[in-house]
Design an enzyme around this catalytic site. Structure first.
Site: not given
Length: 550
Positions: A115, A117, A119, A226, A315, A418, A421, A436
């Site tokens: 089948e 797949k 989305d 399905y 996939k 960082c 900060c 950090c």
């Protein structure tokens, strides 16, 4: 009384005609009347139901226009879990899966159902005495959100089953937005000054999760069934393919590209065929699903880690494109990690405009030799997550520099700080990431707060991840512990919230105190502790006190 009975008879006749033509148009793609004739039937039914509201039933096709808006979605407990699928990304991985299942079924004849797949968004649909009564999202697999009113607006989904069906049954399906409908929807939104959807899946998921089903009714959604989840009081077929044919006989819509095959070679041929033809499909698909056909074999193989052993998603190759890497940004993660990301010249990849992409860490950037200003190859991994694969070296400028996080964040004092900060950054020997070390860094606190209230964590409904961060920005909370000191009257003063909303949020926060230990451990955001590790720690120690003393 005579008028009432005549109206009742006419309403039943109209419903039968409209359901018949819905099936011809949306399921069989074989319309027999014009759009004008169909609209006239529907308008007549709507008029009669407005005049005689006592004759309105939930399965009436006139009710697809949407019901009154909800304040929140209810929760539906799935009778059988909706499992996720393991993935194969190449034929070698598919063959390994095939080898595993044949080893578990020695000497047995096996066949497969292939089948697409889809989305879209997985849903579970329950019918009782042939009438659609409940529709729910997959959710966490064990329970999902009740979106029945929204699903009733999908024209290709029958509100009443036909034929010889079980007294109660559940089917699983994928709600999706066809490509042409997606393009039309985005053109309309652009014309109306609304933000456009990134891709068909986001549009479909957002549409079925509208609290106002009238909004959903205006979205041209579709659905393919399905699987049969479960059924009562009926003799079920022995194979998945026969089960699909039975479901089809109840007037439910299947993907016409499903195929029954007998060999692994035939599975690979099906895959190769649709890799070539995928861009011509009327909907988005990111692979194929391969299932053992024999239901008794499925039952014996069972599942591992909430993934069925008897099925796999193979996939399609990722979509790729080239674009310019304009800059490399640095974000600060929940545990203090400094995470580089690509800032790109916007490019269209697999149906989505990509502006940013993951770069993982400095070592990975250097391994791939990616530099600011490069033309790079970009792909959507699994057609979802954008990744920078490699530079196009022949297009590289002569003055390009090897990337360094320390150089990127170096200040006037010669040290690297960082970006949020300004604390000096550190890198532990043997680790790939820079950090950090400031636990009070606003970026870390925001990420920790989002993680803490998330569904897999404390699941504080009504608060949500974004609102939790807004509370921090407004000074209502400084860390996760402050959430439990919030009072309804504090929240009621916020613009657009109100007394009732504030009260509901505080109640949800209090209710989170009863979350299972595994969720609490996950919510704490301990480095390297995900959902599975949290569950193991909860089973092993049984309490936070014993865990903290370990």
């Amino acid at each position: 009384m005579t008028d009432y009975l005549q109206t009742q008879e006419r309403i039943l006749e109209l419903r039968h005609q409209i359901n018949h033509h819905n099936r011809l148009y949306y399921v069989l793609d074989a319309p027999k009347i014009s759009d004008e004739e169909y609209d006239a039937l529907l308008r007549e039914l709507q008029k009669l139901e407005n005049e005689f509201p006592s004759l309105v039933t939930p399965d009436s096709p006139a009710q697809r226009v949407g019901a009154e808006p909800l304040k929140t979605f209810g929760i539906v407990k799935h009778r059988k879990p909706l499992l996720s699928l393991a993935n194969a990304f190449c034929k070698e991985e598919l063959r390994e899966w095939h080898k595993r299942i044949t080893k578990l079924l020695p000497g047995e004849k096996i066949s497969f159902v292939c089948e697409h797949k889809m989305d879209g968004l997985a849903v579970a649909l329950t019918y009782e005495n042939g009438v659609l009564t409940t529709g729910a999202t997959r959710g966490n697999g064990d329970e999902g959100e009740n979106i029945t009113n929204n699903l009733r607006t999908i024209r290709s989904l029958p509100l009443t089953a036909l034929g010889n069906f079980p007294q109660r049954f559940e089917v699983r399906g994928e709600v999706f937005l066809p490509k042409t409908n997606f393009d039309k929807l985005n053109r309309e939104r652009e014309r109306d000054g609304l933000p456009i959807f990134a891709n068909p899946r986001n549009a479909a998921a957002g549409s079925v999760r509208q609290l106002d089903s009238k909004v959903t009714a205006r979205r041209p959604l579709d659905i393919f069934i399905y699987a049969l989840g479960w059924a009562e009081n009926d003799q079920l077929p022995d194979s998945h393919w026969e089960m699909l044919e039975q479901v089809k006989s109840w007037s439910l819509k299947l993907n016409p590209n499903n195929r029954l095959v007998d060999t692994l070679d035939a599975v690979e041929q099906y895959y190769d065929e649709w890799v070539e033809k995928r861009d011509n499909l009327p909907y988005e698909a990111d692979g194929i699903v391969v299932k053992l056909n024999d239901l008794s074999q499925q039952e014996r193989l069972g599942a591992a880690s909430r993934e069925p052993r008897w099925a796999i998603a193979f996939k399609f190759p990722a979509h790729q494109a080239t674009t310019q890497l304009k800059d490399i940004g640095i974000s600060v993660g929940r545990t203090g990690t400094l995470n580089p990301y690509a800032i790109l010249e916007p490019v269209f990849v697999g149906g989505v405009v990509i502006k940013q992409a993951s770069l993982h860490n400095e070592d990975d950037i250097r391994r791939k030799d990616i530099r600011i200003g490069d033309t790079v190859v970009l792909q959507r991994a699994g057609d979802v997550i954008p990744q920078v694969i490699s530079p196009v070296l022949e297009k590289r400028k002569a003055n390009s520099l090897v990337f360094s996080i320390e150089d990127k964040l170096r200040g006037s004092d010669g040290a690297s700080h960082c970006p949020v900060c300004n604390e000096r950054i550190v890198r532990t020997e043997g680790e790939a990431m820079y950090y950090c070390p400031n636990a009070a860094c606003p970026a870390q606190l925001a990420e920790k707060l989002e993680h803490f209230v998330s569904k897999q964590g404390m699941d504080i409904r009504g608060l949500g991840e974004r609102l939790a961060v807004v509370f921090m920005a407004e000074g209502l909370v400084k860390d996760v512990a402050d959430l439990y000191d919030l009072k309804p009257e504090q929240l009621a003063l916020r613009e657009g919230m109100g007394e009732k909303s504030g009260y509901n949020i505080v109640v949800a926060i209090e209710r989170s105190r009863t979350r299972p230990l595994s969720n609490i451990i996950f919510a704490l955001g301990i480095r390297h502790v995900g959902g599975e590790t949290a569950a193991i720690l909860a089973r092993e120690f049984g309490s936070l006190k014993l865990l903290s003393e370990a």
